[in-house]
Write an enzyme that holds these catalytic residues in place. Sequence first.
Site, PDB file in Angstrom:
ATOM      1  N   VAL A  14       0.839  -1.201   0.000  1.00 45.36           N
ATOM      2  CA  VAL A  14       0.000   0.000   0.000  1.00 45.36           C
ATOM      3  C   VAL A  14       0.874   1.250   0.000  1.00 45.36           C
ATOM      4  O   VAL A  14       0.628   2.196  -0.760  1.00 45.36           O
ATOM      5  CB  VAL A  14      -0.945   0.004   1.228  1.00 45.36           C
ATOM      6  CG1 VAL A  14      -1.709   1.321   1.310  1.00 45.36           C
ATOM      7  CG2 VAL A  14      -1.917  -1.171   1.169  1.00 45.36           C
ATOM      8  N   CYS A 128     -10.347  -2.883   2.669  1.00 48.06           N
ATOM      9  CA  CYS A 128     -10.508  -2.687   1.219  1.00 48.06           C
ATOM     10  C   CYS A 128     -11.833  -3.222   0.668  1.00 48.06           C
ATOM     11  O   CYS A 128     -12.467  -2.584  -0.183  1.00 48.06           O
ATOM     12  CB  CYS A 128      -9.342  -3.321   0.471  1.00 48.06           C
ATOM     13  SG  CYS A 128      -8.741  -4.847   1.197  1.00 48.06           S
ATOM     14  N   SER A 158      -2.798  -9.383  -3.380  1.00 44.62           N
ATOM     15  CA  SER A 158      -2.110  -8.197  -2.855  1.00 44.62           C
ATOM     16  C   SER A 158      -2.828  -7.628  -1.643  1.00 44.62           C
ATOM     17  O   SER A 158      -2.276  -6.779  -0.936  1.00 44.62           O
ATOM     18  CB  SER A 158      -1.982  -7.114  -3.930  1.00 44.62           C
ATOM     19  OG  SER A 158      -3.266  -6.745  -4.391  1.00 44.62           O
ATOM     20  N   LYS A 212     -15.415  -7.548   9.612  1.00 42.61           N
ATOM     21  CA  LYS A 212     -15.060  -6.152   9.304  1.00 42.61           C
ATOM     22  C   LYS A 212     -16.110  -5.569   8.347  1.00 42.61           C
ATOM     23  O   LYS A 212     -16.522  -4.419   8.482  1.00 42.61           O
ATOM     24  CB  LYS A 212     -13.688  -6.079   8.627  1.00 42.61           C
ATOM     25  CG  LYS A 212     -12.519  -6.275   9.565  1.00 42.61           C
ATOM     26  CD  LYS A 212     -11.209  -6.278   8.776  1.00 42.61           C
ATOM     27  CE  LYS A 212     -10.071  -6.753   9.656  1.00 42.61           C
ATOM     28  NZ  LYS A 212      -8.823  -6.979   8.899  1.00 42.61           N
ATOM     29  N   HIS A 241     -10.116  -6.406  -6.117  1.00 44.72           N
ATOM     30  CA  HIS A 241     -11.115  -7.235  -5.435  1.00 44.72           C
ATOM     31  C   HIS A 241     -12.432  -7.151  -6.216  1.00 44.72           C
ATOM     32  O   HIS A 241     -12.839  -6.063  -6.640  1.00 44.72           O
ATOM     33  CB  HIS A 241     -11.382  -6.699  -4.033  1.00 44.72           C
ATOM     34  CG  HIS A 241     -10.256  -6.896  -3.056  1.00 44.72           C
ATOM     35  ND1 HIS A 241      -9.109  -7.598  -3.337  1.00 44.72           N
ATOM     36  CD2 HIS A 241     -10.144  -6.470  -1.768  1.00 44.72           C
ATOM     37  CE1 HIS A 241      -8.329  -7.602  -2.261  1.00 44.72           C
ATOM     38  NE2 HIS A 241      -8.928  -6.922  -1.302  1.00 44.72           N
TER      39      HIS A 241
END
Length: 341
Positions: A14, A128, A158, A212, A241
């Site tokens: 990141v 994310c 990733s 989350k 994603h």
Amino acid sequence: MYETLALVGATGAVGRIVLETLEQRKFPYKHLKLLASERSVGREVTVGGKTLVVELLEPSAFSDVDLVIASTPDEVSAEFAPWAVDAGAVVVDESGFWRMDPSVPLIVPEVNPEAVDNHSGIIASPNCSTTQMVVALAPLHSAAKVKRVVVSTYQATSGAGLAGNEELYESVRSELAGKLHPPRTFQHPIGFNLIPQIGSEKYQGYTSEEMKMVYETRKIMGDEDIQVCPTCVRVPVTIGHSESILVETEKPLSVDEACELFQRAPGVTVVDNLDQQLYPMPRDCDGKDDVFVGRIREDLSCSNGIAFWCVSDNLRKGAATNAVQIAELLVERAAMSAEKK
Ligand SMILES: NC(=O)c1ccc[n+]([C@@H]2O[C@H](COP(=O)([O-])OP(=O)(O)OC[C@H]3O[C@@H](n4cnc5c(N)ncnc54)[C@H](OP(=O)(O)O)[C@@H]3O)[C@@H](O)[C@H]2O)c1
């Protein structure tokens, strides 16, 4: 303007993209400091034509810093963020550690920018998979009130940092050579495979990554009644994603209305023409800041249901871009309050 910006975790998956994003968006600062662990101290990084040397993350590193963008593991953030705040800096943090702390705003600028005014030194950027989902849900929520979301994710390697992509490459190479690659970052070999577990068990059979998505969605959208049923899956894709999202709303929404809402929403790009085989795919979203939405259709299994497919670059909007946008909000707010004085 913030004079000295520190990037903590500047050498990670990141952090590298934060550096790129700051340059691309021409984020204003006078001095930049790159901080990481002992492993990276002394490493040279070129930023805007200048060579910077990575320094050690330690309490004294923040003495001259007024803004921090951080992307480190949770336990590192837990320790260093108070050092930075005590030194007078504001921290925009990408880790999971502070997100659900009631004193810490959790912000996606397209959804709840106003929350930036309530910080006490730390501001969190979401997970994310949550970020891209709430950017897409926000326009539907404003128009028809989202009641329930069923989401299945297809998350890139990733998302587990630099080590995740290395493991995918090693795993694929080993498999092609007829050998099984022993997993380190993931629970199972990731080459030519899917792993329906991200994180560890957190609550009644749901993983930490899944919970989350439940908690963070409610906090960002400011609605504790939204029901979210997530299944998070790691897939052998390096960046981007993807999510299959089924959303049930209080008021009815036609497919045309949903399409129009997505088209008008900030940060959303619609790519949707099944006849022409057009829909968002991770390869096409790599390096882009938007959240891409397609396959928009009625959910035939319930009333007031819309189904769609949503893809975003996890390192950009899922992490770096969102954090830089939060920092931009801080700059705007500081300029506004300076004007008022
Ligand atoms: N990857 C994503 O898609 C994504 C999306 C949203 C949020 N996040 C969150 O962002 C954070 C970073 O993720 P990442 O994917 O960039 O991971 P990464 O590639 O593993 O990078 C981790 C970074 O943290 C630094 N670091 C690790 N331990 C440290 C320590 N003890 N002291 C100082 N620095 C230390 C590393 O520095 P060294 O080079 O010195 O090891 C590196 O710069 C995580 O909390 C993650 O959950 C990631």
